[in-house]
Design a protein around this motif. Structure first.
Motif, PDB file in Angstrom:
ATOM      1  N   GLN A 126      98.285 -33.640  69.195  1.00  0.00           N
ATOM      2  CA  GLN A 126      98.951 -34.611  69.912  1.00  0.00           C
ATOM      3  C   GLN A 126      99.682 -35.509  69.230  1.00  0.00           C
ATOM      4  O   GLN A 126     101.049 -35.715  69.637  1.00  0.00           O
ATOM      5  CB  GLN A 126      98.022 -35.199  71.157  1.00  0.00           C
ATOM      6  CG  GLN A 126      97.244 -34.296  72.175  1.00  0.00           C
ATOM      7  CD  GLN A 126      96.549 -34.943  73.125  1.00  0.00           C
ATOM      8  OE1 GLN A 126      95.897 -36.097  72.740  1.00  0.00           O
ATOM      9  NE2 GLN A 126      96.082 -34.537  73.995  1.00  0.00           N
ATOM     10  N   ASP A 127      99.316 -35.927  68.298  1.00  0.00           N
ATOM     11  CA  ASP A 127      99.885 -36.962  67.596  1.00  0.00           C
ATOM     12  C   ASP A 127     100.812 -36.184  66.663  1.00  0.00           C
ATOM     13  O   ASP A 127     102.122 -36.895  66.356  1.00  0.00           O
ATOM     14  CB  ASP A 127      99.018 -37.597  66.595  1.00  0.00           C
ATOM     15  CG  ASP A 127      98.017 -38.744  67.328  1.00  0.00           C
ATOM     16  OD1 ASP A 127      98.547 -38.943  68.526  1.00  0.00           O
ATOM     17  OD2 ASP A 127      96.938 -38.940  66.696  1.00  0.00           O
ATOM     18  N   ASP A 128     100.769 -35.150  66.306  1.00  0.00           N
ATOM     19  CA  ASP A 128     101.704 -34.406  65.229  1.00  0.00           C
ATOM     20  C   ASP A 128     102.836 -33.880  66.000  1.00  0.00           C
ATOM     21  O   ASP A 128     103.933 -33.734  65.541  1.00  0.00           O
ATOM     22  CB  ASP A 128     100.794 -33.208  64.737  1.00  0.00           C
ATOM     23  CG  ASP A 128      99.929 -33.663  63.460  1.00  0.00           C
ATOM     24  OD1 ASP A 128      99.924 -35.029  63.154  1.00  0.00           O
ATOM     25  OD2 ASP A 128      99.202 -33.000  63.072  1.00  0.00           O
ATOM     26  N   THR A 129     102.599 -33.629  67.246  1.00  0.00           N
ATOM     27  CA  THR A 129     103.824 -32.830  68.139  1.00  0.00           C
ATOM     28  C   THR A 129     104.320 -33.852  69.058  1.00  0.00           C
ATOM     29  O   THR A 129     105.428 -33.764  69.630  1.00  0.00           O
ATOM     30  CB  THR A 129     103.027 -31.692  68.976  1.00  0.00           C
ATOM     31  OG1 THR A 129     101.933 -32.089  69.757  1.00  0.00           O
ATOM     32  CG2 THR A 129     102.740 -30.608  68.076  1.00  0.00           C
ATOM     33  N   GLY A 130     103.408 -34.884  69.393  1.00  0.00           N
ATOM     34  CA  GLY A 130     104.173 -35.873  70.223  1.00  0.00           C
ATOM     35  C   GLY A 130     103.905 -35.520  71.693  1.00  0.00           C
ATOM     36  O   GLY A 130     104.418 -35.954  72.688  1.00  0.00           O
ATOM     37  N   VAL A 131     103.277 -34.473  72.069  1.00  0.00           N
ATOM     38  CA  VAL A 131     102.846 -33.758  73.325  1.00  0.00           C
ATOM     39  C   VAL A 131     101.545 -34.596  73.764  1.00  0.00           C
ATOM     40  O   VAL A 131     100.348 -33.863  73.257  1.00  0.00           O
ATOM     41  CB  VAL A 131     103.106 -32.233  73.386  1.00  0.00           C
ATOM     42  CG1 VAL A 131     102.702 -31.855  74.797  1.00  0.00           C
ATOM     43  CG2 VAL A 131     104.253 -31.676  72.956  1.00  0.00           C
ATOM     44  N   ARG A 132     101.546 -35.373  74.674  1.00  0.00           N
ATOM     45  CA  ARG A 132     100.388 -35.918  75.064  1.00  0.00           C
ATOM     46  C   ARG A 132      99.385 -35.144  76.045  1.00  0.00           C
ATOM     47  O   ARG A 132      98.424 -35.112  75.898  1.00  0.00           O
ATOM     48  CB  ARG A 132     100.642 -37.302  75.842  1.00  0.00           C
ATOM     49  CG  ARG A 132     101.544 -38.391  74.787  1.00  0.00           C
ATOM     50  CD  ARG A 132     101.032 -38.470  73.691  1.00  0.00           C
ATOM     51  NE  ARG A 132      99.663 -39.120  73.426  1.00  0.00           N
ATOM     52  CZ  ARG A 132      98.991 -38.990  72.195  1.00  0.00           C
ATOM     53  NH1 ARG A 132      99.610 -38.737  71.174  1.00  0.00           N
ATOM     54  NH2 ARG A 132      97.897 -39.529  72.090  1.00  0.00           N
ATOM     55  N   SER A 133     100.235 -34.114  76.551  1.00  0.00           N
ATOM     56  CA  SER A 133      99.495 -33.141  77.501  1.00  0.00           C
ATOM     57  C   SER A 133      98.937 -31.966  76.820  1.00  0.00           C
ATOM     58  O   SER A 133      98.356 -30.908  77.394  1.00  0.00           O
ATOM     59  CB  SER A 133     100.331 -32.730  78.629  1.00  0.00           C
ATOM     60  OG  SER A 133     101.499 -32.193  78.236  1.00  0.00           O
TER      61      SER A 133
END
Length: 904
Positions: A463-470
């Motif tokens: 989630q942190d690496d991609t910025g996709v919290r879902s």
């Protein structure tokens, strides 16, 4: 599969075959029928053989030990056949391939190692009896080994000495050659032993082959280091190791080199005496009520076995006995150290049996923990004993302290670092290695036990690496682990640089699924984490086992030292708590006990609240010891007195005092001076042997004969009521002659209890015979037993009073008193005619005696009629009619003895 079973069964025809199939041991054919009856389990069938149903029954693997125990107790032998490969491996050879199986162990009464199959406080010896014909009756030898502890002994014996030697060792299984098994001279000996007797081919007892087998087993070039073994001793010891090799199927128990026992090193006690005195077990086979149970204050299994061994084998060497007494005395005087020693001993597990199981591949994590805790206890005890200055402590304790230090501290440190405090019983359960001991194992466990946390951590990272919290990491049975995002965020994972990490797996209407190399690797590691963790624990277990095996001799020495120290401390505790005294041992024929007590009866009275035990003196020392020469002979004490007065207790207590003294214990007395007893004989109590056609009296005579033929000047002989099982004058004559033989020929110290008051007259002609009696007091027709043994002779037996105490009906007791009174008033030479009218019991005898001489001299009608009868010619009806006719004739003749012929 049946073909495989039959092949293995053919190789082990004398055993029940436990054939492993998954979680069960299955038995087939006759084995199944036998086991079903013995164990009370259901008999079913499986398939057919030669057109007939195949009987089958089975037991669960996890409960197999319980069933083995029952089968072994019933005298069966069991071959354990295990699966030697995983079924998956067998399937690789073809769908119908059979899993490889073979026998990994033969379970017999003398080769047990499991705790639940053994008595922790007694050895389980496998013994072998060998003979060299060149030496005749002196060419026998017995070897014995306990594979659960490693002890190994050997001794030679003459044929007459064999019963005492075998009874002392008390093997669980006795190996003999086919020739000895069929020898008529040994038939009774083998039948009387409690051991399971196993005949083997003569080749097993070949002394030349035996020497080679012993050298191979102990990895030595010569047997000279074991002492001067005779050929018979070598043959017996070789038979033991041969049988151990055969039954353990490649796993060699760590036996110590055979220790040769010299003749006369221990007190010889024959089987009848052991049974009569109830040294280790009672006549019913229970330990409770025996001498061992009464004096046992040990707190370890090794100590319990050592105590049993000492009571079964009292020493005859004065110096060794004195060393044991010195150790006990020192611990009696040093109460604080004794309490500390006993407290530490309570934490010491059974290292010997754990080490033996480990060595043969049947050990588990708890056995390693037992070694760990045992070493800790040994080192702690060595430290406590080491605090005593050498000049103050006895040599025996100093030697024990040295052996307690033998195990390497490095072994203990590694075991303590590796094992959890309370490991599981089976290594296949895992979980016995401490966290932090092996990093790779910790990681495997983390994967196994905390996979959710690991996956959650990886999800947060993505989630942190991609910025996709879902973004979510999910799992199903088709894809396994995968990364899932909504369709609107899928572009972020397919664009650079994330496309280098995430690769597409599946597209759905509203989601897209990806995977990563890291996630795939994690999935594989999670899937195998449990297997990997267990495999790593197995590797650690094997390494620890190797360390323990390498330090085996030191561990055995420490285990033996723990047992010896426990016995010394236990004897000291017994002496303090029960007021026992140190006996003075000598090499003469002294036997002077003041205030002696019966160890077992005293404690039973105290436990029941029946008052104190009445102590008594006993002096069997030569009347004029002079220089202590054996030529003087010991004293015979003739003890008279009523039943229930305590004669048998008095006899037994003095025999038990001798056993305790020479076993190394203090004794229940005010003082005791005892010359070493080389052989102990006891003939106390009544028993028959109907299976061999022996009545109670015959058994009594056989045992008495053995005593008179074997007792020597240094023996102690206990005889009770010799001659009571036959007619009065026969019995009196036998008892009279027995005493004379003991006095003139055996010249031994002896206690002889009897109801034949006439024997007391022997004190006038036999210089070393003294009379003693047990005091009683009459009060209002009843008898009060005082249990005091005093000089003198009894003039009555008080049998009627004892009968009353036993609960005979009042009418019977009253009539018995009348009969006794009449008999005592009648002159012996006058016969019974004068009391016929008052005592109808004797009427028929007296009437026959009083019949006229003419009638007595002529044939009676009854005799003539009987002479004319041919029994073989009678039909059942004719025989019945003849019986009525004879009864009538007998009645007529009884009514008129002189005129019976005229009446006819």
């Amino acid at each position: 599969m049946m073909r495989q079973f039959l092949e293995i069964k053919t190789a082990n025809p004398d055993c029940l075959l436990f054939y492993r199939m998954g979680d069960f041991y299955e038995l087939f054919f006759e084995d199944a029928e036998t086991a079903s009856r013995a164990l009370g389990i259901t008999l079913t069938t499986r398939g057919k053989h030669l057109g007939d149903d195949i009987p089958m029954c089975g037991v669960p693997v996890h409960a197999a030990d319980d069933y083995l125990q029952r089968l072994i107790a019933l005298g069966h032998r069991v071959a354990v056949c295990e699966q030697l490969e995983d079924p998956a491996e067998a399937r690789k050879r073809g769908s119908k391939s059979v899993v490889r199986r073979d026998v990994v162990r033969l379970v017999t009464p003398g080769t047990l190692t499991e705790d639940n199959l053994l008595d922790s406080r007694r050895n389980n010896f496998l013994a072998a009896l060998a003979r060299t014909k060149a030496a005749g009756d002196d060419g026998f030898a017995l070897a014995w080994a306990d594979i659960s502890t490693g002890e190994f002994g050997v001794a030679e014996a003459a044929r007459l000495e064999l019963p005492a030697l075998i009874a002392r060792v008390e093997p669980g299984e006795l190996l003999v050659s086919d020739a000895l098994y069929d020898d008529p001279a040994l038939r009774n000996l083998l039948r009387e032993t409690r051991a399971a007797v196993t005949p083997l081919p003569p080749a097993v007892f070949d002394s030349t082959s035996a020497e080679r087998r012993l050298r191979d087993y102990f990895s030595v070039a010569t047997l000279d280091g074991f002492g001067p073994l005779t050929r018979a001793e070598t043959a017996a010891a070789g038979a033991v190791v041969s049988y151990v090799d055969r039954t353990q199927v490649g796993g060699r128990p760590p036996l110590s080199p055979p220790i040769r026992e010299t003749r006369g090193a221990v007190m010889a006690i024959d089987p009848a005496t052991r049974a009569n005195l109830e040294l280790v077990t009672t006549l019913s086979g229970d330990r409770r009520g025996s001498l061992a149970a009464a004096v046992d204050r040990t707190v370890t299994a090794a100590g319990g076995r050592e105590l049993t061994r000492r009571l079964a084998s009292p020493l005859t060497d004065h110096a060794r006995i004195a060393a044991r007494h010195e150790a006990v005395a020192w611990l009696v005087d040093n109460a604080a150290l004794r309490r500390t020693v006993r407290e530490v001993l309570r934490s010491a597990p059974d290292m010997a049996r754990s080490r033996a199981r480990i060595a043969v591949g049947r050990g588990g994590p708890r056995d390693l923990a037992a070694i760990r805790d045992g070493i800790a206890a040994a080192h702690a005890l060595a430290g406590h004993l080491g605090e005593v200055p050498d000049a103050e402590g006895p040599d025996r304790l100093a030697d024990i302290a040295g052996r307690l230090r033998a195990p390497q501290r490095a072994v203990h440190a590694e075991l303590a670092a590796a094992l959890v405090d309370a490991p599981p019983h089976l290594r296949r359960d895992g979980g016995f290695v401490k966290a932090g001991f092996a990093a790779e194992l910790d990681q495997a466990r983390d994967l196994r036990d905390e996979s959710r946390k690991i996956v959650a951590g990886l999800q947060a990272k993505y989630q942190d690496d991609t910025g996709v919290r879902s973004l979510k990491i999910r799992h199903n049975n088709v894809l396994g682990y995968f990364v899932e995002v909504t369709a609107q965020h899928a572009g972020k994972l397919t664009a650079e640089p994330n496309s280098q990490t995430f690769f597409h797996r599946q597209t759905l209407a509203s989601q897209m699924r990806f995977s990563t190399g890291e996630l795939a690797d994690l999935e594989g590691r999670i899937a195998t984490a449990a297997e990997r963790a267990l495999a790593l624990e197995m590797e650690i277990f094997d390494a620890l086992v190797a360390r323990v095996v390498a330090d085996g001799e030191a561990l055995d020495a420490a285990s033996a030292a723990l047992g010896e120290l426990d016995v010394h401390a236990g004897f000291a505790e017994l002496a303090v708590s029960r007021d026992y005294v140190r006996p003075v041992m000598s090499d003469d024929l002294a036997f002077d006990i003041h205030g002696g007590r019966h160890a077992v009866v005293e404690q039973a009275l105290a436990g029941a609240g029946d008052g104190p035990f009445v102590a008594n003196d006993c002096d069997l020392s030569p009347p004029q010891p002079g220089d202590g020469s054996e030529a003087d002979g010991g004293r015979i004490l003739l003890v008279t007195g009523p039943n229930m007065a305590g004669k048998s207790t008095f006899l037994r207590q003095n025999a038990l005092i001798a056993v305790l003294a020479q076993a190394g214990s203090f004794v229940p007395a005010e003082s005791a001076r005892i010359g070493i007893v080389d052989r102990l004989f006891s003939r106390v109590g009544a028993a028959d042997d109907l299976a061999r056609g022996r009545s109670t009296f015959m058994v009594e005579m056989v045992e008495t004969a053995a005593i008179l033929n074997q007792a020597g000047p240094r023996s102690l002989v206990i005889l009770d009521e010799i001659g009571r099982g036959t007619a009065t004058f026969d019995g009196l004559s036998i008892a009279w002659a027995t005493i004379e033989h003991l006095h003139d020929v055996n010249r031994c110290r002896s206690l002889f209890a009897t109801h034949f008051h006439e024997l007391t007259a022997l004190s006038e002609t036999q210089a070393r015979l003294s009379n003693a009696t047990v005091r009683v007091k009459e009060w209002k027709g009843d008898v009060v037993f005082l249990h005091e043994v005093v000089p003198g002779a009894a003039d009555r037996s008080y049998g009627v009073q004892v009968a009353k105490l036993a609960g005979l009906p009042a009418a019977v007791v009253s009539r018995a008193r009348e009969v006794l009174h009449k008999l005592e008033e009648t002159d012996r030479n006058a016969g019974a005619a004068g009391i016929v009218d008052d005592l109808p019991l004797f009427a028929s005898h007296v009437r026959r005696a009083a019949a006229p001489a003419a009638a007595a001299g002529s044939p009676s009608v009854l005799a003539e009629r009987l002479a004319a009868v041919t029994p073989d010619d009678l039909t059942p009806l004719q025989a019945l009619e003849l019986l009525y006719e004879l009864k009538a004739l007998a009645a007529n003749q009884a009514a008129d003895p002189a005129g019976g012929r005229e009446q006819r």
